[in-house]
Design a protein around this motif. Structure first.
Motif, PDB file in Angstrom:
ATOM      1  N   ALA A  55       0.932  -1.279  -0.084  1.00 39.57           N
ATOM      2  CA  ALA A  55       0.057   0.045   0.157  1.00 39.57           C
ATOM      3  C   ALA A  55       0.896   1.284  -0.031  1.00 39.57           C
ATOM      4  CB  ALA A  55      -1.039   0.039   1.103  1.00 39.57           C
ATOM      5  N   THR A  56       2.086   1.420   0.714  1.00 41.33           N
ATOM      6  CA  THR A  56       2.903   2.337   0.786  1.00 41.33           C
ATOM      7  C   THR A  56       3.480   2.689  -0.606  1.00 41.33           C
ATOM      8  OG1 THR A  56       3.532   2.102   3.118  1.00 41.33           O
ATOM      9  CG2 THR A  56       4.879   3.208   1.723  1.00 41.33           C
ATOM     10  N   ASP A  57       3.815   1.621  -1.150  1.00 45.27           N
ATOM     11  CA  ASP A  57       4.253   1.715  -2.618  1.00 45.27           C
ATOM     12  C   ASP A  57       3.292   2.315  -3.830  1.00 45.27           C
ATOM     13  OD1 ASP A  57       6.877   0.878  -1.886  1.00 45.27           O
ATOM     14  OD2 ASP A  57       6.678  -1.420  -2.697  1.00 45.27           O
ATOM     15  N   ILE A  58       1.896   1.582  -3.489  1.00 47.94           N
ATOM     16  CA  ILE A  58       1.098   2.177  -4.224  1.00 47.94           C
ATOM     17  C   ILE A  58       0.627   3.634  -4.023  1.00 47.94           C
ATOM     18  CG2 ILE A  58      -1.517   1.883  -4.587  1.00 47.94           C
ATOM     19  CD1 ILE A  58      -1.040  -1.059  -4.402  1.00 47.94           C
ATOM     20  N   ARG A  59       0.592   4.018  -2.911  1.00 47.59           N
ATOM     21  CA  ARG A  59       0.394   5.453  -2.565  1.00 47.59           C
ATOM     22  C   ARG A  59       1.331   6.261  -3.317  1.00 47.59           C
ATOM     23  NH1 ARG A  59      -4.168   6.357   0.566  1.00 47.59           N
ATOM     24  NH2 ARG A  59      -4.947   4.720   1.792  1.00 47.59           N
ATOM     25  N   ALA A  60       2.619   5.783  -2.867  1.00 45.26           N
ATOM     26  CA  ALA A  60       3.723   6.686  -3.326  1.00 45.26           C
ATOM     27  C   ALA A  60       3.674   6.709  -4.908  1.00 45.26           C
ATOM     28  CB  ALA A  60       5.196   6.176  -2.770  1.00 45.26           C
ATOM     29  N   ALA A  61       3.461   5.885  -5.401  1.00 41.87           N
ATOM     30  CA  ALA A  61       3.424   5.745  -7.075  1.00 41.87           C
ATOM     31  C   ALA A  61       2.169   6.719  -7.533  1.00 41.87           C
ATOM     32  CB  ALA A  61       3.472   4.388  -7.659  1.00 41.87           C
ATOM     33  N   LEU A 105       1.601   2.256 -12.082  1.00 42.46           N
ATOM     34  CA  LEU A 105       1.419   0.822 -11.118  1.00 42.46           C
ATOM     35  C   LEU A 105       2.397  -0.066 -12.072  1.00 42.46           C
ATOM     36  CD1 LEU A 105      -2.224   0.765 -10.313  1.00 42.46           C
ATOM     37  CD2 LEU A 105      -0.241   0.892  -8.692  1.00 42.46           C
ATOM     38  N   GLU A 106       2.360   0.029 -13.491  1.00 42.73           N
ATOM     39  CA  GLU A 106       3.191  -0.918 -14.281  1.00 42.73           C
ATOM     40  C   GLU A 106       4.597  -0.909 -13.852  1.00 42.73           C
ATOM     41  OE1 GLU A 106       0.675  -1.633 -18.317  1.00 42.73           O
ATOM     42  OE2 GLU A 106       2.069   0.162 -18.141  1.00 42.73           O
ATOM     43  N   ARG A 107       5.214   0.685 -13.583  1.00 44.30           N
ATOM     44  CA  ARG A 107       6.469   0.860 -13.106  1.00 44.30           C
ATOM     45  C   ARG A 107       6.626   0.007 -11.913  1.00 44.30           C
ATOM     46  NH1 ARG A 107       5.323   5.803 -15.503  1.00 44.30           N
ATOM     47  NH2 ARG A 107       4.659   6.760 -13.667  1.00 44.30           N
ATOM     48  N   LEU A 108       5.687  -0.445 -10.914  1.00 43.55           N
ATOM     49  CA  LEU A 108       5.901  -1.244  -9.908  1.00 43.55           C
ATOM     50  C   LEU A 108       5.566  -2.675 -10.168  1.00 43.55           C
ATOM     51  CD1 LEU A 108       3.623   0.683  -7.224  1.00 43.55           C
ATOM     52  CD2 LEU A 108       6.218   0.872  -7.526  1.00 43.55           C
ATOM     53  N   GLY A 109       5.568  -2.884 -11.528  1.00 42.72           N
ATOM     54  CA  GLY A 109       5.452  -4.441 -11.783  1.00 42.72           C
ATOM     55  C   GLY A 109       4.082  -4.882 -12.022  1.00 42.72           C
ATOM     56  N   TYR A 110       2.995  -4.192 -11.854  1.00 45.99           N
ATOM     57  CA  TYR A 110       1.632  -4.604 -11.877  1.00 45.99           C
ATOM     58  C   TYR A 110       1.272  -4.656 -13.483  1.00 45.99           C
ATOM     59  CZ  TYR A 110       0.964  -3.799  -7.062  1.00 45.99           C
ATOM     60  OH  TYR A 110       0.799  -4.039  -5.561  1.00 45.99           O
ATOM     61  N   VAL A 111       0.500  -5.508 -13.603  1.00 49.60           N
ATOM     62  CA  VAL A 111      -0.039  -5.943 -15.053  1.00 49.60           C
ATOM     63  C   VAL A 111      -1.483  -5.817 -15.193  1.00 49.60           C
ATOM     64  CG1 VAL A 111       0.013  -7.490 -17.037  1.00 49.60           C
ATOM     65  CG2 VAL A 111       2.034  -7.338 -15.796  1.00 49.60           C
ATOM     66  N   PHE A 119     -19.194  -4.387 -14.749  1.00 52.67           N
ATOM     67  CA  PHE A 119     -19.162  -4.775 -13.457  1.00 52.67           C
ATOM     68  C   PHE A 119     -18.622  -3.641 -12.536  1.00 52.67           C
ATOM     69  CE2 PHE A 119     -17.181  -6.936  -9.662  1.00 52.67           C
ATOM     70  CZ  PHE A 119     -18.380  -7.371  -8.942  1.00 52.67           C
ATOM     71  N   HIS A 120     -19.370  -2.267 -12.465  1.00 50.37           N
ATOM     72  CA  HIS A 120     -18.776  -1.208 -11.795  1.00 50.37           C
ATOM     73  C   HIS A 120     -17.698  -0.604 -12.194  1.00 50.37           C
ATOM     74  CE1 HIS A 120     -21.714  -2.425  -8.691  1.00 50.37           C
ATOM     75  NE2 HIS A 120     -21.165  -3.667  -8.719  1.00 50.37           N
ATOM     76  N   GLU A 121     -17.263  -0.779 -13.683  1.00 53.03           N
ATOM     77  CA  GLU A 121     -16.200  -0.347 -14.404  1.00 53.03           C
ATOM     78  C   GLU A 121     -14.889  -0.863 -13.493  1.00 53.03           C
ATOM     79  OE1 GLU A 121     -15.813   0.816 -17.225  1.00 53.03           O
ATOM     80  OE2 GLU A 121     -17.776   1.644 -17.848  1.00 53.03           O
ATOM     81  N   HIS A 122     -14.881  -2.102 -13.147  1.00 50.07           N
ATOM     82  CA  HIS A 122     -13.857  -2.747 -12.499  1.00 50.07           C
ATOM     83  C   HIS A 122     -12.652  -2.864 -13.524  1.00 50.07           C
ATOM     84  CE1 HIS A 122     -12.206  -6.799 -11.124  1.00 50.07           C
ATOM     85  NE2 HIS A 122     -11.783  -5.979 -10.368  1.00 50.07           N
ATOM     86  N   ARG A 123     -11.394  -2.872 -12.766  1.00 49.72           N
ATOM     87  CA  ARG A 123     -10.351  -3.120 -13.330  1.00 49.72           C
ATOM     88  C   ARG A 123      -9.484  -3.816 -12.178  1.00 49.72           C
ATOM     89  NH1 ARG A 123     -13.184  -0.583 -16.323  1.00 49.72           N
ATOM     90  NH2 ARG A 123     -12.594   0.677 -18.099  1.00 49.72           N
ATOM     91  N   ALA A 124      -8.528  -4.858 -12.825  1.00 52.09           N
ATOM     92  CA  ALA A 124      -7.931  -5.471 -12.160  1.00 52.09           C
ATOM     93  C   ALA A 124      -6.443  -5.685 -12.541  1.00 52.09           C
ATOM     94  CB  ALA A 124      -8.292  -6.839 -11.719  1.00 52.09           C
ATOM     95  N   LEU A 125      -5.445  -5.353 -11.799  1.00 55.06           N
ATOM     96  CA  LEU A 125      -3.970  -5.652 -12.103  1.00 55.06           C
ATOM     97  C   LEU A 125      -3.577  -6.730 -11.209  1.00 55.06           C
ATOM     98  CD1 LEU A 125      -4.662  -2.181 -12.084  1.00 55.06           C
ATOM     99  CD2 LEU A 125      -2.367  -2.402 -13.086  1.00 55.06           C
TER     100      LEU A 125
END
Length: 203
Positions: A55-61, A105-111, A119-125
């Motif tokens: 979560a810390t990494d996501i918030r920082a990014a 998020l991709e720069r953190l390695g998420y795809v 479905f509520h405009e859901h996205r998943a990485l």
């Protein structure tokens, strides 16, 4: 500077309704997942610590683009056996605006693996190491509220926590994909949702 986001609290019937995606919609950005062996492991006290680092990494990014970050799913419930995968709900101003969050998020390695407009405009990485499913919703999405309610109920109701763990273990022998596994435990999930919604005076 953080921009103010207009928030609307969903009505009870929006939260309690089991909303299924359009069956004709293909949500898989990179193609459907391959079958995999689902492994349930005993609760690991490292899971909350792993979430905090993620979560810390996501918030920082993302900075101000991350309106909320929540640990959800089985690894967020102390004492509950689970797959060794951290589930996180990320709230952004508009999940459809992928340029506002996906590149960072991709720069953190998420795809990006799922896009579900129905479905509520859901996205998943997905993150490979450690294993993470990052679910992205817009502000005050009913599904995100449901996730938090389910988590909090299991944290305080050991009988339903045990019921859910039994359902997870019973769902494993069928094999297939994780989607198949999730479908096999859906009846128990909905039973628990019904109980918690009634306890909250929402049904």
């Amino acid at each position: 500077m953080r921009l103010a986001i207009l928030r609307r609290v969903p009505a009870f019937d929006e939260i309690t309704r089991h909303h299924d995606p359009d069956p004709d919609e293909d949500p898989w950005v990179l193609g459907p997942p391959a079958p995999e062996n689902v492994v349930i492991t005993p609760y690991d006290p490292e899971w909350p610590l792993r979430y905090q680092a993620l979560a810390t990494d996501i918030r920082a990014a993302l900075g101000a683009a991350a309106l909320d970050v929540e640990h959800v799913g089985s690894t967020s419930v102390e004492g509950l056996a689970a797959k060794d995968v951290i589930d996180i709900d990320l709230t952004v101003a508009d999940s459809r605006d992928e340029d506002a969050y996906v590149p960072a998020l991709e720069r953190l390695g998420y795809v990006l693996v799922i896009r579900e407009p129905s479905f509520h405009e859901h996205r998943a990485l997905r993150l490979g190491v450690p294993r993470v499913n990052l679910h992205v919703f817009g502000p005050d999405c009913p599904e995100a509220i449901r996730h938090r309610m389910f988590r909090d109920w299991l944290r305080t109701h050991p009988e339903d926590r045990a019921l859910y763990e039994d359902a997870k273990r019973s769902a494993i022998p069928g094999g297939g994909t994780v989607v198949d596994y999730n479908q096999r435990k859906e009846d128990v999930i909905r039973e628990i949702y019904d109980r918690l919604f009634r306890a909250a005076g929402m049904l």
